[in-house]
Design a protein around this motif. Structure first.
Motif, PDB file in Angstrom:
ATOM      1  N   ASN A 140       0.637  -1.495  -0.108  1.00 52.92           N
ATOM      2  CA  ASN A 140      -0.187   0.068  -0.056  1.00 52.92           C
ATOM      3  C   ASN A 140       0.900   1.196   0.140  1.00 52.92           C
ATOM      4  N   GLN A 141       2.215   1.104  -0.223  1.00 58.78           N
ATOM      5  CA  GLN A 141       3.022   2.537  -0.088  1.00 58.78           C
ATOM      6  C   GLN A 141       2.706   2.571  -1.188  1.00 58.78           C
ATOM      7  N   GLY A 142       2.834   4.284  -2.080  1.00 57.66           N
ATOM      8  CA  GLY A 142       2.770   5.068  -2.795  1.00 57.66           C
ATOM      9  C   GLY A 142       1.938   6.123  -3.082  1.00 57.66           C
ATOM     10  N   PHE A 143       1.507   5.750  -4.319  1.00 57.74           N
ATOM     11  CA  PHE A 143       0.460   7.564  -4.958  1.00 57.74           C
ATOM     12  C   PHE A 143      -1.113   7.148  -4.748  1.00 57.74           C
ATOM     13  N   TYR A 144      -1.263   7.823  -4.193  1.00 58.54           N
ATOM     14  CA  TYR A 144      -2.913   8.075  -3.705  1.00 58.54           C
ATOM     15  C   TYR A 144      -3.557   8.997  -4.679  1.00 58.54           C
ATOM     16  N   VAL A 145      -4.765   8.459  -5.723  1.00 55.37           N
ATOM     17  CA  VAL A 145      -5.112   9.082  -6.412  1.00 55.37           C
ATOM     18  C   VAL A 145      -6.168   9.781  -6.955  1.00 55.37           C
ATOM     19  N   TYR A 146      -6.931  10.912  -5.776  1.00 54.14           N
ATOM     20  CA  TYR A 146      -7.926  11.027  -6.263  1.00 54.14           C
ATOM     21  C   TYR A 146      -8.710  12.372  -6.773  1.00 54.14           C
ATOM     22  N   ARG A 147      -9.776  11.966  -7.534  1.00 59.52           N
ATOM     23  CA  ARG A 147     -11.064  12.527  -8.337  1.00 59.52           C
ATOM     24  C   ARG A 147     -11.926  13.486  -7.443  1.00 59.52           C
ATOM     25  N   GLY A 148     -11.875  14.485  -7.494  1.00 62.13           N
ATOM     26  CA  GLY A 148     -12.742  14.780  -6.859  1.00 62.13           C
ATOM     27  C   GLY A 148     -13.348  14.670  -5.196  1.00 62.13           C
ATOM     28  N   GLY A 149     -12.371  14.274  -4.955  1.00 60.53           N
ATOM     29  CA  GLY A 149     -11.997  13.679  -2.844  1.00 60.53           C
ATOM     30  C   GLY A 149     -12.203  12.502  -3.481  1.00 60.53           C
ATOM     31  N   ARG A 150     -12.401  11.726  -3.862  1.00 63.04           N
ATOM     32  CA  ARG A 150     -12.677   9.969  -3.996  1.00 63.04           C
ATOM     33  C   ARG A 150     -11.321   9.855  -4.913  1.00 63.04           C
TER      34      ARG A 150
END
Length: 500
Positions: free
Chosen positions: A280-290
């Motif tokens: 679960n390391q790495g980038f977390y991409v959110y689109r409109g908060g989701r």
């Protein structure tokens, strides 16, 4: 068709295409998330997922208290490809292709019924895949073709809002489930619950700029799962920054999660998430908060044990969907070039603090002290660990050995070094670092170690204050410091009294 015609209509077979639409790649988790997207876009403050897995015909319903739809809007929403992905959307619209409601539902069920209420009117329509296959035509069923009163799960629908009802749940469990069908369904729904608690955690907890949304499953409230553990004072927040892409802003912020000795065992396990810290390391991409994608470095770096505490939040607006190549399921994305290049440089900036947090263990290792038991050697990229041959206790033992036995002791020490269980220690620490510990030293052994070590250090002319500072950072003294410190002071005092 006329001979020599320059055009020919080739409409797809409804029976074939609607079956193919079931296999775009949705899971139960991503399918439910897509339905909830529509509810949030409709202004819902509460979304209820209700289901019955014990009856002869299991069903699932997603009900929201949003603004609902008119009859015309409902028929448009149920048409596959109802909106172009290039069409400009409201900033709070979590939709993308105008396919999610249909493809997500078809992936799990052969019957999709939508009932909606708006301005005092109730409208309903149904896609029944068996009916479409039989007719081989894109034909929606409308009441009275089906009895609305016999549709399950509608009791929670209020004066305004929408209910999405799945029946004929042939994909939720396969035929091999047998008598364990109910348990299998509940396991899958429980997994979906955890997924939704992560994907919509910012809506569940509420934050500036996002409307707080309550999501329930059979009456049980979902709890937000914050992957950055922001409630912990030990979580490090790195400087936030913004990147301009096609005139729109992409926000980036890095976080270093706390080392396991800075949090409780329960929190350490909880914030690892499903799959653990490494995955679960790495980038977390959110689109409109989701959340749309997480646990990836976008092939800009490898997942590493020493960077497993690093997580980076990326916030993008829905106006950049084409640049990010968002897929139908909103479960895949690729950063545009300008973002990708900044992320490439950012990885090293984030990886450094993560490595330091993970390897520090909360204390400084005094490797230059004569009382150090192990030396770390690095040579041409290779790291090895050697027993300190100058350790006072080892020197004392060697001097006391009969002639010829010193070489035998040296051979044994080399064997211990070669047999150092690096792979086993690495594996155990990676899977459960709190389970790896050193056995405690009995009080009589600790006293003997202190006496021999301090005597040798004092003979070397090292003062008491320096000895205390060194040994306080070294094992086996550090972990038993409450007992070791008075023993060290007493040992020095005894030697002073003896020399008077």
């Amino acid at each position: 068709m006329n001979e020599g015609a320059s055009e020919h209509r080739a409409p797809p077979s409804a029976a074939s295409l609607i079956e193919a639409m079931r296999d775009i790649g949705y899971t139960l988790e991503t399918a439910l998330a897509d339905i909830i997207d529509n509810a949030i876009s409709a202004g819902a403050s509460t979304v209820s997922i209700n289901y019955d897995t014990t009856g002869s015909e299991p069903w699932l319903a997603v009900i929201d208290d949003g603004e609902g739809m008119s009859r015309g809007d409902l028929l448009t929403a149920l048409r596959p490809g109802s909106r172009s992905p290039t069409e400009c959307r409201d900033g709070n619209d979590l939709g993308r292709f105008g396919l999610g409601l249909k493809t997500a539902s078809f992936s799990q069920a052969r019957s999709l019924t939508v009932v909606t209420r708006s301005a005092g009117a109730t409208s309903a329509a149904r896609w029944d895949l068996d009916f479409v296959v039989e007719r081989d035509d894109w034909v929606l069923q409308l009441p009275p073709a089906f009895e609305l009163g016999s549709t399950p799960g509608l009791s929670g629908l209020g004066a305004s809002g929408t209910a999405v009802v799945w029946q004929k749940l042939d994909r939720l469990a396969d035929a091999t489930s047998g008598s364990s069908l109910t348990d299998h369904l509940l396991d899958r729904l429980d997994s979906a619950r955890r997924h939704l608690e992560l994907v919509f955690h910012r809506f569940l907890q509420g934050e500036p700029g996002l409307r707080k949304v309550r999501i329930r499953m059979n009456g049980r409230d979902l709890r937000p799962f914050d992957p950055f553990h922001l409630k912990s004072a030990a979580t490090q927040r790195l400087p936030a920054e913004s990147i301009q892409v096609a005139g729109q802003k992409v926000d980036i912020e890095g976080f270093i999660l706390p080392h396991h000795n800075k949090v409780s065992a329960k929190d350490w396990e909880h914030y690892a998430g499903e799959g653990g810290y490494l995955k679960n390391q790495g980038f977390y991409v959110y689109r409109g908060g989701r959340l749309i994608i997480h646990g990836t470095w976008f092939r800009l770096a490898r997942q590493s044990e020493l960077t497993k505490l690093a997580r980076v939040r990326i916030d993008m607006p829905n106006g950049l969907d084409a640049f990010w190549k968002i897929d139908v399921r909103k479960a895949s994305a690729q950063p545009p070039y300008v973002v990708r290049e900044r992320l490439r440089a950012l990885i090293n900036e984030i990886a450094g603090p993560s490595r330091r947090v993970y390897t520090s263990k909360g204390h400084v290792s005094a490797t230059n002290s004569p009382a150090t038991l192990w030396h770390r050697r690095a040579n041409k990229g290779q790291v090895s660990y050697e027993i300190n041959r100058d350790h006072p206790m080892l020197a004392h033992i060697t001097e006391a050995l009969p002639d010829g036995h010193a070489s035998e002791l040296e051979a044994f020490l080399k064997s211990v070094e070669r047999a150092f269980p690096i792979d086993a220690i690495f594996s155990d620490a990676a899977s459960d670092p709190k389970s790896v510990s050193s056995p405690s030293l009995p009080s009589e052994d600790l006293e003997a170690v202190v006496r021999l070590t301090t005597a040798a250090l004092r003979d070397m002319g090292i003062p008491l204050d320096t000895v205390l500072a060194d040994l306080a950072r070294l094992e086996p003294y550090r972990s038993s410091w409450a007992a070791a410190e008075p023993l060290i002071r007493k040992s020095f005092q005894d030697m002073d009294d003896k020399n008077v």
